[in-house]
Design a protein around this motif. Sequence first.
Motif, PDB file in Angstrom:
ATOM      1  N   ILE A  87      27.793 -83.799  74.425  1.00 19.96           N
ATOM      2  CA  ILE A  87      28.522 -83.595  75.684  1.00 19.96           C
ATOM      3  C   ILE A  87      28.169 -82.230  76.282  1.00 19.96           C
ATOM      4  CG2 ILE A  87      30.860 -83.208  76.602  1.00 19.96           C
ATOM      5  CD1 ILE A  87      30.201 -86.170  76.165  1.00 19.96           C
ATOM      6  N   SER A  88      28.123 -81.213  75.435  1.00 19.18           N
ATOM      7  CA  SER A  88      27.796 -79.867  75.896  1.00 19.18           C
ATOM      8  C   SER A  88      26.366 -79.806  76.447  1.00 19.18           C
ATOM      9  CB  SER A  88      27.956 -78.877  74.745  1.00 19.18           C
ATOM     10  OG  SER A  88      27.539 -77.594  75.127  1.00 19.18           O
ATOM     11  N   GLU A  89      25.424 -80.372  75.716  1.00 18.69           N
ATOM     12  CA  GLU A  89      24.019 -80.362  76.138  1.00 18.69           C
ATOM     13  C   GLU A  89      23.808 -81.121  77.447  1.00 18.69           C
ATOM     14  OE1 GLU A  89      21.988 -81.919  72.733  1.00 18.69           O
ATOM     15  OE2 GLU A  89      22.346 -80.100  71.547  1.00 18.69           O
ATOM     16  N   ALA A  90      24.638 -82.141  77.691  1.00 19.87           N
ATOM     17  CA  ALA A  90      24.510 -82.940  78.911  1.00 19.87           C
ATOM     18  C   ALA A  90      25.236 -82.302  80.092  1.00 19.87           C
ATOM     19  CB  ALA A  90      25.053 -84.349  78.679  1.00 19.87           C
ATOM     20  N   GLY A  91      25.958 -81.207  79.847  1.00 22.80           N
ATOM     21  CA  GLY A  91      26.679 -80.527  80.918  1.00 22.80           C
ATOM     22  C   GLY A  91      27.890 -81.284  81.416  1.00 22.80           C
ATOM     23  N   VAL A  92      28.479 -82.078  80.551  1.00 26.68           N
ATOM     24  CA  VAL A  92      29.636 -82.888  80.915  1.00 26.68           C
ATOM     25  C   VAL A  92      30.866 -82.001  81.079  1.00 26.68           C
ATOM     26  CG1 VAL A  92      31.179 -84.724  80.092  1.00 26.68           C
ATOM     27  CG2 VAL A  92      28.707 -84.925  79.785  1.00 26.68           C
ATOM     28  N   LYS A  93      31.665 -82.279  82.112  1.00 26.88           N
ATOM     29  CA  LYS A  93      32.903 -81.531  82.349  1.00 26.88           C
ATOM     30  C   LYS A  93      33.928 -81.914  81.295  1.00 26.88           C
ATOM     31  CE  LYS A  93      36.601 -80.846  85.684  1.00 26.88           C
ATOM     32  NZ  LYS A  93      37.199 -81.301  86.934  1.00 26.88           N
ATOM     33  N   VAL A  94      34.449 -80.900  80.592  1.00 23.04           N
ATOM     34  CA  VAL A  94      35.419 -81.092  79.517  1.00 23.04           C
ATOM     35  C   VAL A  94      36.760 -80.527  79.951  1.00 23.04           C
ATOM     36  CG1 VAL A  94      35.998 -80.431  77.144  1.00 23.04           C
ATOM     37  CG2 VAL A  94      33.643 -81.020  77.733  1.00 23.04           C
ATOM     38  N   HIS A  95      37.842 -81.201  79.564  1.00 23.76           N
ATOM     39  CA  HIS A  95      39.192 -80.707  79.817  1.00 23.76           C
ATOM     40  C   HIS A  95      39.734 -80.160  78.502  1.00 23.76           C
ATOM     41  CE1 HIS A  95      43.130 -80.390  81.659  1.00 23.76           C
ATOM     42  NE2 HIS A  95      43.634 -80.951  80.577  1.00 23.76           N
ATOM     43  N   GLY A  96      39.935 -78.858  78.438  1.00 22.14           N
ATOM     44  CA  GLY A  96      40.411 -78.240  77.206  1.00 22.14           C
ATOM     45  C   GLY A  96      39.252 -77.637  76.432  1.00 22.14           C
ATOM     46  N   ASP A  97      39.463 -77.468  75.144  1.00 21.71           N
ATOM     47  CA  ASP A  97      38.486 -76.829  74.265  1.00 21.71           C
ATOM     48  C   ASP A  97      37.301 -77.768  74.016  1.00 21.71           C
ATOM     49  OD1 ASP A  97      37.056 -75.737  72.059  1.00 21.71           O
ATOM     50  OD2 ASP A  97      38.870 -74.742  71.346  1.00 21.71           O
ATOM     51  N   PRO A  98      36.084 -77.346  74.368  1.00 19.98           N
ATOM     52  CA  PRO A  98      34.917 -78.215  74.191  1.00 19.98           C
ATOM     53  C   PRO A  98      34.520 -78.432  72.724  1.00 19.98           C
ATOM     54  CG  PRO A  98      34.241 -76.084  75.025  1.00 19.98           C
ATOM     55  CD  PRO A  98      35.742 -76.091  75.019  1.00 19.98           C
ATOM     56  N   GLN A  99      35.134 -77.703  71.808  1.00 21.71           N
ATOM     57  CA  GLN A  99      34.844 -77.893  70.375  1.00 21.71           C
ATOM     58  C   GLN A  99      35.845 -78.814  69.689  1.00 21.71           C
ATOM     59  OE1 GLN A  99      31.941 -76.843  69.108  1.00 21.71           O
ATOM     60  NE2 GLN A  99      31.621 -76.294  71.239  1.00 21.71           N
ATOM     61  N   ALA A 100      36.843 -79.288  70.428  1.00 22.43           N
ATOM     62  CA  ALA A 100      37.826 -80.248  69.920  1.00 22.43           C
ATOM     63  C   ALA A 100      38.425 -79.821  68.574  1.00 22.43           C
ATOM     64  CB  ALA A 100      37.205 -81.639  69.818  1.00 22.43           C
ATOM     65  N   PRO A 101      39.170 -78.709  68.570  1.00 19.48           N
ATOM     66  CA  PRO A 101      39.775 -78.259  67.305  1.00 19.48           C
ATOM     67  C   PRO A 101      40.807 -79.268  66.798  1.00 19.48           C
ATOM     68  CG  PRO A 101      40.696 -77.048  69.142  1.00 19.48           C
ATOM     69  CD  PRO A 101      39.585 -77.891  69.703  1.00 19.48           C
ATOM     70  N   ARG A 102      41.131 -79.183  65.532  1.00 20.12           N
ATOM     71  CA  ARG A 102      42.099 -80.103  64.926  1.00 20.12           C
ATOM     72  C   ARG A 102      43.478 -79.908  65.543  1.00 20.12           C
ATOM     73  NH1 ARG A 102      39.842 -83.008  61.330  1.00 20.12           N
ATOM     74  NH2 ARG A 102      38.129 -82.235  60.074  1.00 20.12           N
TER      75      ARG A 102
END
Length: 125
Positions: A87-102
């Motif tokens: 997702i990061s490499e594709a430049g996708v817009k993320v809502h919240g933390d892009p590393q998806a913490p637990r």
Amino acid sequence: MGKFISHVQIPVKNLKEAAEWYNTCLDCTLHANFEEFAIIGFQDDRTHIFLWQTSDRGTATTFTVNGEPFPAIGFQVDDMDALCRKISEAGVKVHGDPQAPRADEGRRFLKFFDLDGNMLVAHTA
């Protein structure tokens, strides 16, 4: 009575680009393309996703609760780190933390948007 969910539907502006995005970013398979809509899905899932091409303005599946955006579709992943990288490499817009913490219960969640502003959520088991 109902037995299972057969499909969900997502509005998109450009059917070809959307189908390619879902294939590239989420490894979805294109099952059929009928010009106005296409049928895609995950390899091990019998629920299909119908991508409907529309030029209607303001059409997306994302909704809000108390001003917070929510996805209409969620799916489980085995490797959240791999999805976060893709997702990061594709430049996708993320809502919240892009590393998806637990989260508190130990699962990980990644909320992000497709090319047309439809929010999706990936989660671990």
